[in-house]
Design an enzyme around this catalytic site. Structure first.
Site, PDB file in Angstrom:
ATOM      1  N   ARG A 145     -20.258 -13.998  23.608  1.00  0.00           N
ATOM      2  CA  ARG A 145     -19.818 -15.214  23.110  1.00  0.00           C
ATOM      3  C   ARG A 145     -19.703 -16.230  24.090  1.00  0.00           C
ATOM      4  NH1 ARG A 145     -14.057 -15.472  20.589  1.00  0.00           N
ATOM      5  NH2 ARG A 145     -13.309 -15.661  22.669  1.00  0.00           N
ATOM      6  N   ARG A 152       6.531  15.261  -2.253  1.00  0.00           N
ATOM      7  CA  ARG A 152       5.617  14.076  -1.870  1.00  0.00           C
ATOM      8  C   ARG A 152       4.765  14.366  -0.469  1.00  0.00           C
ATOM      9  NH1 ARG A 152      11.084  10.202   0.033  1.00  0.00           N
ATOM     10  NH2 ARG A 152      11.751  11.538   1.630  1.00  0.00           N
ATOM     11  N   ASP A 170      -8.918 -16.678  14.231  1.00  0.00           N
ATOM     12  CA  ASP A 170      -8.931 -18.334  14.113  1.00  0.00           C
ATOM     13  C   ASP A 170      -9.165 -18.687  12.802  1.00  0.00           C
ATOM     14  OD1 ASP A 170      -8.551 -18.367  16.633  1.00  0.00           O
ATOM     15  OD2 ASP A 170     -10.275 -19.614  17.099  1.00  0.00           O
ATOM     16  N   LYS A 211       7.607   7.864 -11.501  1.00  0.00           N
ATOM     17  CA  LYS A 211       8.727   8.844 -11.203  1.00  0.00           C
ATOM     18  C   LYS A 211       8.374   9.630 -12.336  1.00  0.00           C
ATOM     19  CE  LYS A 211      12.012   6.892  -9.309  1.00  0.00           C
ATOM     20  NZ  LYS A 211      13.123   5.478  -9.255  1.00  0.00           N
ATOM     21  N   GLY A 245      13.457  -4.619  -7.386  1.00  0.00           N
ATOM     22  CA  GLY A 245      14.114  -5.548  -8.209  1.00  0.00           C
ATOM     23  C   GLY A 245      14.291  -4.661  -9.466  1.00  0.00           C
ATOM     24  N   TYR A 254     -20.437  -4.186  10.396  1.00  0.00           N
ATOM     25  CA  TYR A 254     -19.759  -3.745  11.668  1.00  0.00           C
ATOM     26  C   TYR A 254     -18.456  -4.335  11.636  1.00  0.00           C
ATOM     27  CZ  TYR A 254     -21.024  -7.162  14.833  1.00  0.00           C
ATOM     28  OH  TYR A 254     -21.147  -8.281  15.410  1.00  0.00           O
ATOM     29  N   MET A 312      15.982  -1.711 -11.901  1.00  0.00           N
ATOM     30  CA  MET A 312      17.461  -1.200 -11.900  1.00  0.00           C
ATOM     31  C   MET A 312      17.498  -0.027 -11.217  1.00  0.00           C
ATOM     32  SD  MET A 312      19.641   0.019 -15.140  1.00  0.00           S
ATOM     33  CE  MET A 312      20.020   1.739 -14.581  1.00  0.00           C
ATOM     34  N   SER A 360     -20.727 -13.405  12.928  1.00  0.00           N
ATOM     35  CA  SER A 360     -19.358 -12.462  13.342  1.00  0.00           C
ATOM     36  C   SER A 360     -18.411 -13.525  12.990  1.00  0.00           C
ATOM     37  CB  SER A 360     -19.412 -12.200  14.718  1.00  0.00           C
ATOM     38  OG  SER A 360     -18.426 -11.325  14.925  1.00  0.00           O
ATOM     39  N   CYS A 406     -15.008  -9.610  14.558  1.00  0.00           N
ATOM     40  CA  CYS A 406     -14.514  -9.245  15.797  1.00  0.00           C
ATOM     41  C   CYS A 406     -12.961  -9.799  16.065  1.00  0.00           C
ATOM     42  CB  CYS A 406     -15.440  -9.941  16.857  1.00  0.00           C
ATOM     43  SG  CYS A 406     -15.396 -11.668  16.714  1.00  0.00           S
ATOM     44  N   HIS A 413       0.221 -13.569  22.602  1.00  0.00           N
ATOM     45  CA  HIS A 413      -0.940 -13.544  23.655  1.00  0.00           C
ATOM     46  C   HIS A 413      -1.103 -12.337  24.434  1.00  0.00           C
ATOM     47  CE1 HIS A 413      -2.638 -14.534  27.660  1.00  0.00           C
ATOM     48  NE2 HIS A 413      -3.855 -15.034  26.981  1.00  0.00           N
ATOM     49  N   ARG A 423      17.198   6.894 -14.521  1.00  0.00           N
ATOM     50  CA  ARG A 423      16.475   6.136 -13.260  1.00  0.00           C
ATOM     51  C   ARG A 423      15.391   5.414 -13.829  1.00  0.00           C
ATOM     52  NH1 ARG A 423      17.053  11.136 -10.459  1.00  0.00           N
ATOM     53  NH2 ARG A 423      18.063  11.002  -8.274  1.00  0.00           N
TER      54      ARG A 423
END
Lengths: 896, 896
Positions: B639, B358, B787, B41, B123, B870, B125, B782, B850, B474, B114
């Site tokens: 696959r 900003r 999973d 800041k 967390g 890739y 002040m 890959s 993948c 799913h 601040r």
């Protein structure tokens, strides 16, 4: 075509090779230290020759592994310089020693050719026996033995083995020819074929050989030998051998040795014979040699059991010298190897030959007896004696068995899933088991498979039988944990719980109904409906002695996984030094608690849930008090609730069916559906439950601390409490749950560090990878290697054992279930990483392991080597673990 | 109690501290490079001061992070030598600059205090505003502003904030007092309270303050400031801040800075005002500043929307100078920061102050327009321009939307699970969806949740709505994969498939039935039963330009996960450079294939199974031909079958219920029971299926190679085939399956290396740990990070998203689902390990990914940094991935 020694035999000189390398060693020159150069088989036969003298071991020589490597590296492949000459010289020496010539027309020398690499390995070339037989020398063998049939049978075997092993001719071509000749001659057994038939068979085999290879069967025995040696060398590069080395991380540079050994024959008349012998009684370990033999027979006759063998003592009558010599040899070998020996011997015309010696396999009582006697006799140090024991076999000494003297017929055989024998009336549900027990009737719980809600039935039943699952099925795990005998996966039985019948899978015949008697032996896998007598294991002073040695040696602590005061007391009797895992969920499975637990789960609001928990609290507290008292002075690790809540509710399918009939509680079904999970193992369980429903863990912590206070006040000794949080993946999960434990502790005026510790299971790969972060929040780690194996390998234990274990063993994907022995390169690597990172952050972090692997000797060795503080296993495995931990320390000490 | 500047203000000298350390920096002396010392800041306000000049930014000073560290290290804690003096001097300079005195009775200086650490962190002040008000100076403020109510409101806010933030007085004590006074006065809103009421409230607050802290509210503003500074320093060691730093691996040694800034007021009459402004149009990105303002108002009035704001252009009328100045300032800030800016401004009595600037948040079309314009204007390089874009937002440019001009009422809001809008008639089953599509009626599939057998319905439906599950359910995954809009987890709806009704969860009211119209917007999560118009996304030349830049910069290849020729063509249009994952199981879900697949699974013998497979083979071959043709010249990774077989069979519960009614096929139910698994995710799937049932993989391989040959012969160009084996844990599994592929390839005369490659998914922790061994058997890896996340974290995606995602976000266990953005310290570490070990063994090993993470910009950055070749993602994410990959390269380039 006969051959006799043409040069005088000279003792082998030190360096024979053209360039100073020795390619060939006579057996008399080797020793067991030369395993790398001579291979395992060559080193062993050399060692035996060295110990017993050349006259007791059929002579021969070993072509070194270095020769194999040189052969394979040559381009094109070929024998290195000097090898041909060395083999010729060795053969001449062998002929001189034996007084027979290879291919001799009157009294031919026959040899075996075997591969032998430094590490035993499947896929290497098989043995060729009877090498040296030709169309000429077969006649000499017939004449010399006076047994024409034997001679032709030996020859046809050579052509068959040589054709298959050396030249790759398909075995079934030979087998088909045997079948054809047997049909021609109306013979039903091979042994029905006479000498003429076998001669004809030999001619047929030679024809097959020529057709398949394009070459005639070699009639020069030196050519036979040359090709056999090359075949052994080539087999080192065979697909199976290459594969085996790759998956076991073995170097391709070792090479294999080739052993060429004189054949001896025990079937040359009344002064010949063959047998097996043990240096001590193989069943009891008593210091009295035992064994079996047959006069005028070959070794395979003894093993095949076609003829009735005589016991070793009876050898003194027909062949007293050979008998005395054999006893002397057994003693020498036992002293030399420092272990009980199992030998194969042949007596050829009165002369004793030892063909093989190895450490004798023995049952547990013989193992401990030998170990104690060997120390008493000054044969072995305690360390060495301890290491002669197969720790895994020992729990047979702790359980009842079916009286070995009683003959019974087995109904089926399943997996020996939890040792010990039991009998009782058949029950099909946990409910019936509990009722039966309440009426004082022993019962056996019989199910297709079991689930968490059947656990109350495990408590009530004497034993468990399932038709599905293996050693790591739910039934097996829980049964082992409780010390209940269990036969799992008895797939010959069809268990129909609804019909209340046990049927034979094959025929559908009903063989038993609810209430009928049944018995099982969980040490052998046998199941019977006969009324078999059960016998207690006798007290075994030798075992006690062995355990004392192991305790003195081991560095690993041994705790038990125990959920009840009974289990805890039993574990302590078995020598457990604390509880490494108390699964609090098992406390909720008892029949008086299930309704309260269900009320808690079905509570619709926090108020209701708290009320249900308040009802459970005093029960949990009482359980904990019992545990603490049973383990006074020793640590007790309590794991907060771990399984997903739906495990405490009835099966969904049953409820849906009931609902379809307009029965049952719709609210219950709704809740069961809401809680059901696709993959419960990876679902809302462990500390995830604690985060979602902090009130459950809060109740458990209050119960723990109140119990500890009550016991402290009552007995004057404070329990050693370790609160354990399950299934942590993120440090923050542990932080939140640790804060919960500390909050309740503060309410109960307990101080961490002084009054108790807080730690975590490490059972997910992420926890191992981030163990340094997690360690900042933990006083201890306990590796949960069951779940860590499931997640690291992506194997659901419940599903995989049934579907994949056998195909994976067959396919050589692994050689033991990873749930039985820890998968060291995968799961083990994560355990090492977790321990190392944890201790890096917190050097005094206590490290334990509480998966099934805690009771497995090979896994215990791994945990010892990787610096864990203790293992925790089911009570009945505690003695096994103590011995295995002692062995691990002894092995390390000897390696130093 | 008034205070006026008592010393002449002097410019701050370079080194003020007693020991030469500077503890305090006026804003005018800092810059954005000084973030470590001044905090985020402080550095930003200093930068803005530097760019715009001191007169445009309310003056103030920053106490450094070093002062905080020194304070905390002192024992006892306390200000380091020189700090008190420096603060006093800085305050004098501030009073001189502003011409006002802290606590002055006539025209008091008010300041905000601040915290501001180098890295933003929860967390720390909170802000204290209006510091400097006392019982005396409040009167001065009232007089100076002519607004007594404003003065007392400011004062009571100070007491409240100060009490809570600095002294830890519980907020609800103050809130209750406000409620009490409102009740007393019959006021319903805070704004109904007049000056007298607020004066009374201030007195009450001071009483609460005294009661709670034991001290009177400080009437010396210098004491107020001193205590506030200490409170900020102390907050660095607060529990939440400590925790945050620990879980984010941040050092405790950074410390926090303290910013003290003059307060300015936009509510001092007709020449005052407040507003927000953008340097370009915030919706379109057109180069025309935009914004909103209010005359005689404070910033919060603009944001709260209580009064109707005016648009920025209208500021020129009342305050032309301030307006022109603001436009000038916006231009300067945009040029300086090199990005579109979003500023907060206040005009105090005609004088313009900038409070904050900003980078402007902007929708996708504005983002690409700004990037292209900025390059054209010479404002930014292409790299810098690319980095101004939020890649994740871009797929909004690729999908239909509900016409933004059309007002509609939403029935419910769910999770925006797959972007785009769709409408049609409600169907509840895949079967009905297919029928509806066959009749040419657009439909929307509406379900509680979806499973594999619903996938045929995804193809047929225009969009999917579920009442359960989140972004990684799913339904969401499949919908994103197919580019179907999806709103998941619309929990306000109760979807009763059996009754064919959609009800409101809250009231049970039926709001729609099968066949009724429904519409959804998967980009916003809205669901409506109104007939809303849908509009196509317009062609966007700016986006095309941005994609060209990204393609020129990126090192990562971008492939698509595509299972059908349609998907493949769409993916190619979106710029996919191949298929990284074709899930062959989806080919069996089509309605014409399910019966054949079921026949295969239900086959009782190998013969029957082969016959069923023979029927599937030509269909698979045709699918592959279509894929190869759609991807001509580009690699296609196929696959082999992955899911457990029971996913292709009907639900067990449905079958049991049918059986109870005496309906259905008992053999089917039996097979479903036999195949059912406790944890299918960890069950018999992937290459485990191939090992158990090699005939399935053999059929698939024949189909692949025959398709490749057919396409080669037809089109003259050989497809780039990559055969991928799923779910490998052990090297041996891959060895067996690779041998199978090579065997079939040889039968079809295909040569590995020349005609195709064989590789594996890496999706289990063990595979990562043993990647060097596995690499010997693979041409490519890959990473299946879906999973791998499930197993590494022990999270079942299907179960966890529903139960744990929200509590875990709330509990700060993680800040994004690990299924959305890769968990770098856990899962990411395994990916790094796997890639490193694999390339160590095989340096040219192709590495791809993948999982769903392949379309997530943060994850793409991680994959770029770790050298993958890739990423592969769903077709609609391809443009996002291209931009993200370009950004990763640009960021790396700039960091060099």
């Amino acid at each position: 075509m006969t051959s006799v020694p043409s040069e005088p035999a000279a003792p082998q000189s030190a360096a024979d090779g053209a360039d100073g390398t020795t390619w060939v060693y006579d057996f008399a020159r080797g020793s067991r230290e030369m395993r790398d150069l001579l291979g395992g088989k060559g080193a062993n036969v050399a060692e035996m020759t060295r110990v017993l003298g050349a006259e007791r071991v059929p002579a021969g020589f070993t072509i070194t592994t270095a020769a194999c490597v040189a052969y394979l590296r040559a381009e094109p492949r070929g024998f290195p310089a000097g090898l041909v000459e060395e083999v010729r010289a060795a053969l001449l020496r062998l002929e001189a020693t034996t007084g027979r010539g290879l291919g001799d027309a009157r009294d031919p020398l026959l040899v075996s050719v075997r591969s032998g690499s430094p590490v035993s390995m499947p896929g290497m070339m098989d043995t060729v026996l009877n090498l040296g037989l030709t169309d000429v020398s077969v006649l000499g063998l017939a004449e010399r033995t006076g047994n024409e049939r034997f001679a032709w049978d030996s020859y046809r075997r050579l052509v068959q083995m040589y054709g298959n092993v050396v030249r790759g001719v398909a075995s079934d071509l030979f087998e088909r020819e045997i079948a054809r000749i047997k049909e021609d001659r109306g013979a039903s057994l091979d042994t029905d074929l006479d000498a003429a038939a076998l001669r004809e068979l030999t001619a047929s085999f030679q024809r097959i050989y020529r057709e398949q290879t394009g070459d005639p069967f070699p009639q020069d025995p030196r050519v036979q030998l040359d090709l056999a040696i090359r075949a052994v060398f080539e087999s080192w590069e065979g697909d199976r051998a290459l594969h085996y080395r790759r998956i076991h991380g073995m170097s391709d540079d070792m090479g294999t040795a080739v052993n060429v050994q004189q054949m001896v024959f025990g079937n040359k008349g009344p002064t010949s014979g063959s047998g097996v012998a043990f240096s001590r009684d193989e069943m009891t370990g008593e210091p009295e040699p035992s064994g079996d033999f047959l006069i005028d027979a070959q070794g395979e006759d003894v093993v095949s059991g076609v003829r009735n063998t005589s016991s070793l003592a009876d050898l003194a009558d027909p062949l007293p010298e050979a008998h005395d010599l054999l006893l002397d040899v057994l003693g020498r070998l036992e002293r030399h190897y420092g272990d009980m020996q199992d030998v194969e011997f042949t007596i050829e015309e009165g002369r004793l030959f030892l063909l093989q010696t190895r450490s004798a396999k023995r049952p547990a009582q013989a193992a401990v007896r030998f170990a104690v006697d060997a120390v008493a006799e000054g044969l072995l140090t305690r360390e060495a004696a301890l290491l002669t024991i197969d720790a895994g076999s020992l729990d047979a000494l702790l359980h009842k068995t079916i009286d070995p003297a009683f003959d019974f017929e087995a109904l089926a055989h399943g997996v020996a899933a939890s040792p010990g024998a039991a009998k009782g009336a058949i029950v099909f549900t946990a409910h019936d088991a509990v009722e039966s027990a309440a009426q004082g009737v022993d019962c056996i719980l019989v199910r297709q498979f079991t689930e968490a809600e059947d656990v109350a039935g495990f408590h009530a039943a004497r034993g468990i039988i399932t038709s599905e699952g293996g050693k790591a099925s739910h039934a097996a795990l829980v049964a082992r944990g409780m010390g209940r005998p269990c036969v799992a996966g008895a797939s010959a039985l069809e268990i129909d719980v609804r019909a209340g019948e046990v049927r034979l899978q094959a025929t559908g015949e009903v063989v038993a109904r609810a209430g009928d008697p049944i018995a099982l032996d969980g040490s052998t896998g046998a199941i019977t409906t006969q009324d078999v007598p059960l016998v207690e294991p006798p007290e075994n002073a030798n075992f006690e002695e062995v355990l004392r040695w192991a305790d003195a040696m081991r560095r690993l602590g041994v705790r038990a996984n125990a959920d009840t005061p009974d289990d805890a007391r039993r574990a302590r009797e078995f020598g457990a030094e604390g509880i490494g895992l108390c699964r609090t969920e098992h406390m909720f499975m008892a029949t008086d608690r299930q309704p309260k637990m269900r009320a808690m789960i079905l509570a619709t609001g926090l108020e209701d849930r708290r009320a249900a928990l308040d009802a459970l609290l005093p029960l949990q507290q009482r359980d904990f008090e019992g545990l603490f008292e049973a383990m006074a002075g020793l640590p007790v690790t309590i794991r907060l609730l771990d399984p997903p809540l739906h495990e405490f509710l009835p099966d969904r399918v049953d409820l849906e069916l009931a609902a379809a009939r307009g029965e049952g509680d719709p609210a219950l079904l709704e809740r069961v559906i809401a809680l059901s999970e696709t993959n419960p193992m990876l679902g809302t369980r462990g500390s995830r439950l604690g985060i979602l429903h902090p009130e459950i863990y809060e109740m458990q912590c209050h119960a723990i601390f109140r119990a500890a206070r009550a016991v402290r006040e009552r007995d004057g000794e404070a329990p050693h409490v370790e609160v354990m949080l399950p299934l942590i993946a993120y440090e923050r999960e542990l932080e939140l749950m640790r804060a919960l434990v500390l909050r309740v502790a503060a309410q109960e005026s307990f101080v961490r560090g002084e009054d108790f510790m807080v730690g975590t299971m490490i059972e997910l790969p992420r926890a191992c990878l981030l163990a340094d972060h997690i360690a900042t929040m933990a006083d201890f780690f306990s590796f949960g290697t069951n779940d860590l194996t499931q997640t690291t390998l992506g194997f659901s234990r419940d599903d995989i054992e049934a579907a994949l274990l056998v195909p994976y063993l067959d396919g050589e994907v692994f050689d033991r279930s990873p749930f039985e022995t820890i998968d060291t390169p995968g799961v083990g690597e994560l355990v090492k990483m977790g321990g190392w990172l944890g201790r890096k952050m917190k050097p005094d972090l206590q490290l334990g392991i509480c998966g099934e692997h805690g009771g497995d000797p090979d896994s215990i060795e791994f945990f010892h080597r990787n610096g864990l503080d203790y293992v925790s296993c089911s009570p009945f495995r505690v003695p096994v673990a103590r011995v295995a931990a002692g062995q691990a320390a002894a092995r390390e000490h000897r390696a130093d």
